[in-house]
Write a protein that holds these residues in place. Structure first.
Motif, PDB file in Angstrom:
ATOM      1  N   LEU A  18       0.814  -1.218   0.000  1.00 34.67           N
ATOM      2  CA  LEU A  18       0.000   0.000   0.000  1.00 34.67           C
ATOM      3  C   LEU A  18       0.845   1.265   0.000  1.00 34.67           C
ATOM      4  N   THR A  19       2.068   1.180   0.503  1.00 30.39           N
ATOM      5  CA  THR A  19       2.929   2.358   0.459  1.00 30.39           C
ATOM      6  C   THR A  19       3.629   2.450  -0.895  1.00 30.39           C
ATOM      7  N   THR A  20       4.098   1.312  -1.421  1.00 37.95           N
ATOM      8  CA  THR A  20       4.761   1.325  -2.731  1.00 37.95           C
ATOM      9  C   THR A  20       3.735   1.330  -3.861  1.00 37.95           C
ATOM     10  N   GLY A  21       2.545   0.777  -3.593  1.00 41.26           N
ATOM     11  CA  GLY A  21       1.470   0.760  -4.584  1.00 41.26           C
ATOM     12  C   GLY A  21       1.170  -0.626  -5.122  1.00 41.26           C
ATOM     13  N   ILE A  22      -0.123  -0.894  -5.277  1.00 38.29           N
ATOM     14  CA  ILE A  22      -0.581  -2.132  -5.912  1.00 38.29           C
ATOM     15  C   ILE A  22      -0.983  -1.742  -7.329  1.00 38.29           C
ATOM     16  N   GLN A  23      -0.366  -2.376  -8.320  1.00 35.39           N
ATOM     17  CA  GLN A  23      -0.660  -2.014  -9.711  1.00 35.39           C
ATOM     18  C   GLN A  23      -1.903  -2.766 -10.195  1.00 35.39           C
ATOM     19  N   VAL A  24      -2.855  -1.992 -10.734  1.00 32.55           N
ATOM     20  CA  VAL A  24      -4.172  -2.524 -11.097  1.00 32.55           C
ATOM     21  C   VAL A  24      -4.618  -2.027 -12.465  1.00 32.55           C
ATOM     22  N   LYS A  25      -5.748  -2.608 -12.927  1.00 32.87           N
ATOM     23  CA  LYS A  25      -6.384  -2.171 -14.174  1.00 32.87           C
ATOM     24  C   LYS A  25      -7.468  -1.168 -13.831  1.00 32.87           C
ATOM     25  N   CYS A  26      -7.513  -0.066 -14.552  1.00 33.81           N
ATOM     26  CA  CYS A  26      -8.541   0.965 -14.337  1.00 33.81           C
ATOM     27  C   CYS A  26      -9.904   0.419 -14.745  1.00 33.81           C
ATOM     28  N   SER A  27     -10.923   0.708 -13.934  1.00 34.16           N
ATOM     29  CA  SER A  27     -12.277   0.236 -14.240  1.00 34.16           C
ATOM     30  C   SER A  27     -12.894   1.001 -15.407  1.00 34.16           C
ATOM     31  N   LYS A  28     -12.365   2.188 -15.713  1.00 35.62           N
ATOM     32  CA  LYS A  28     -12.923   3.011 -16.803  1.00 35.62           C
ATOM     33  C   LYS A  28     -12.288   2.678 -18.157  1.00 35.62           C
ATOM     34  N   CYS A  29     -10.928   2.691 -18.204  1.00 36.15           N
ATOM     35  CA  CYS A  29     -10.263   2.539 -19.510  1.00 36.15           C
ATOM     36  C   CYS A  29      -9.450   1.244 -19.631  1.00 36.15           C
ATOM     37  N   HIS A  30      -9.371   0.467 -18.560  1.00 40.17           N
ATOM     38  CA  HIS A  30      -8.591  -0.789 -18.505  1.00 40.17           C
ATOM     39  C   HIS A  30      -7.093  -0.569 -18.665  1.00 40.17           C
ATOM     40  N   GLY A  31      -6.667   0.694 -18.508  1.00 42.57           N
ATOM     41  CA  GLY A  31      -5.240   1.008 -18.546  1.00 42.57           C
ATOM     42  C   GLY A  31      -4.615   0.769 -17.180  1.00 42.57           C
ATOM     43  N   ILE A  34      -2.803   2.636 -10.103  1.00 38.69           N
ATOM     44  CA  ILE A  34      -2.168   2.247  -8.839  1.00 38.69           C
ATOM     45  C   ILE A  34      -3.088   2.518  -7.653  1.00 38.69           C
ATOM     46  N   VAL A  35      -3.060   1.601  -6.683  1.00 39.01           N
ATOM     47  CA  VAL A  35      -3.806   1.768  -5.438  1.00 39.01           C
ATOM     48  C   VAL A  35      -2.782   1.938  -4.321  1.00 39.01           C
ATOM     49  N   THR A  36      -2.936   3.022  -3.553  1.00 43.85           N
ATOM     50  CA  THR A  36      -2.085   3.264  -2.388  1.00 43.85           C
ATOM     51  C   THR A  36      -3.008   3.581  -1.213  1.00 43.85           C
ATOM     52  N   ALA A  37      -2.457   3.678  -0.016  1.00 39.13           N
ATOM     53  CA  ALA A  37      -3.287   4.011   1.143  1.00 39.13           C
ATOM     54  C   ALA A  37      -2.448   4.643   2.233  1.00 39.13           C
ATOM     55  N   ASP A  38      -3.114   5.447   3.063  1.00 40.56           N
ATOM     56  CA  ASP A  38      -2.508   5.916   4.310  1.00 40.56           C
ATOM     57  C   ASP A  38      -3.391   5.364   5.425  1.00 40.56           C
ATOM     58  N   LYS A  39      -3.259   5.855   6.649  1.00 43.15           N
ATOM     59  CA  LYS A  39      -4.023   5.230   7.729  1.00 43.15           C
ATOM     60  C   LYS A  39      -5.529   5.510   7.659  1.00 43.15           C
ATOM     61  N   THR A  54     -11.197   7.790  -4.123  1.00 43.07           N
ATOM     62  CA  THR A  54     -10.718   7.753  -2.738  1.00 43.07           C
ATOM     63  C   THR A  54     -11.772   7.031  -1.924  1.00 43.07           C
ATOM     64  N   ARG A  55     -11.322   6.188  -0.995  1.00 45.27           N
ATOM     65  CA  ARG A  55     -12.255   5.435  -0.154  1.00 45.27           C
ATOM     66  C   ARG A  55     -11.771   5.457   1.289  1.00 45.27           C
ATOM     67  N   GLU A  56     -12.699   5.716   2.204  1.00 47.98           N
ATOM     68  CA  GLU A  56     -12.361   5.732   3.627  1.00 47.98           C
ATOM     69  C   GLU A  56     -12.071   4.320   4.116  1.00 47.98           C
ATOM     70  N   ARG A  57     -11.092   4.180   5.010  1.00 43.92           N
ATOM     71  CA  ARG A  57     -10.732   2.856   5.505  1.00 43.92           C
ATOM     72  C   ARG A  57     -11.487   2.453   6.771  1.00 43.92           C
ATOM     73  N   THR A  58     -12.208   3.400   7.384  1.00 45.89           N
ATOM     74  CA  THR A  58     -12.974   3.062   8.586  1.00 45.89           C
ATOM     75  C   THR A  58     -14.289   2.411   8.181  1.00 45.89           C
ATOM     76  N   ILE A  59     -14.685   1.377   8.901  1.00 44.56           N
ATOM     77  CA  ILE A  59     -15.961   0.703   8.628  1.00 44.56           C
ATOM     78  C   ILE A  59     -17.013   1.285   9.573  1.00 44.56           C
ATOM     79  N   TYR A  60     -18.117   1.726   9.008  1.00 46.81           N
ATOM     80  CA  TYR A  60     -19.172   2.339   9.815  1.00 46.81           C
ATOM     81  C   TYR A  60     -20.396   1.440   9.924  1.00 46.81           C
TER      82      TYR A  60
END
Length: 199
Positions: A18-31, A34-39, A54-60
């Motif tokens: 999550l700090t270096t990045g997870i390389q992924v396919k874009c849902s819009k263009c399939h290009g 990268i997915v990264t995260a902080d706390k 952007t997505r919150e990591r806390t579960i509500y």
């Protein structure tokens, strides 16, 4: 003879990536993206079309708790439907007598989102498919990013694979499924991994 000393168990995990990045396919263009995260948040950015999320990591937990005006009993109703969770007030039925009445929607931080592992070739936050994903005899073969891919190629193509002296317990190779480590499959899997490296 190619020797390789294995790496610590969590060197290449969804958590460390999550700090270096997870390389992924874009849902819009399939290009590539990268997915990264902080706390607090997880972030997605596409290198190709510029799409971002952007997505919150806390579960509500969302619920309506109320005292029924008909039977007088207190109740708490969980709101599972995501579309309804963002209304300030909802009409819900009392679970005791069935009376419909309005109630304020309460939002409570319930848990911190722990890092889930990769499932079905998708990362855990946005459910995006990994960029480095292929299959071998119907089984998924994937890497989180270029560093992970280089590790897999190095480990599987080494003639001698050693555990580091400083780490008595599990190492990174313990994450690998048996079919990848089996000597009769290793050469063909390395070929697949090297092909992915060209992307």
């Amino acid at each position: 003879m190619r020797r390789m000393v294995d790496e610590p168990y969590f060197t290449h995990s969804a958590y460390s990536a999550l700090t270096t990045g997870i390389q992924v396919k874009c849902s819009k263009c399939h290009g590539p993206g990268i997915v990264t995260a902080d706390k607090d948040y997880a972030y997605f950015r596409c290198y190709n079309c510029g799409h971002q999320e952007t997505r919150e990591r806390t579960i509500y937990r969302y619920d309506v708790h109320n005292q029924c005006r008909n039977c007088g009993r207190y109740y708490r109703m969980d709101i599972k439907d995501e579309a309804k969770q963002h209304f300030p007030v909802l009409h819900v039925a009392c679970p005791h007598c069935g009376t419909m009445m309005p109630g304020k929607v309460h939002k409570t931080a319930e848990a911190y989102a722990y890092i889930a592992e990769i499932k079905d070739g998708k990362e855990p936050y946005f459910g995006l498919e990994l960029w480095f994903l292929t299959s071998f005899q119907g089984k998924p073969v994937w890497a989180l990013n270029r560093e992970h891919l280089a590790y897999l190629i190095g480990y599987l193509s080494a003639d001698l694979r050693e555990k580091p002296f400083s780490i008595p317990r599990k190492t990174q190779a313990d994450h690998l499924p048996t079919f990848m480590k089996t000597s009769k499959n290793r050469k063909r899997i390395v070929k697949l991994l090297k092909k992915m490296q060209e992307r």
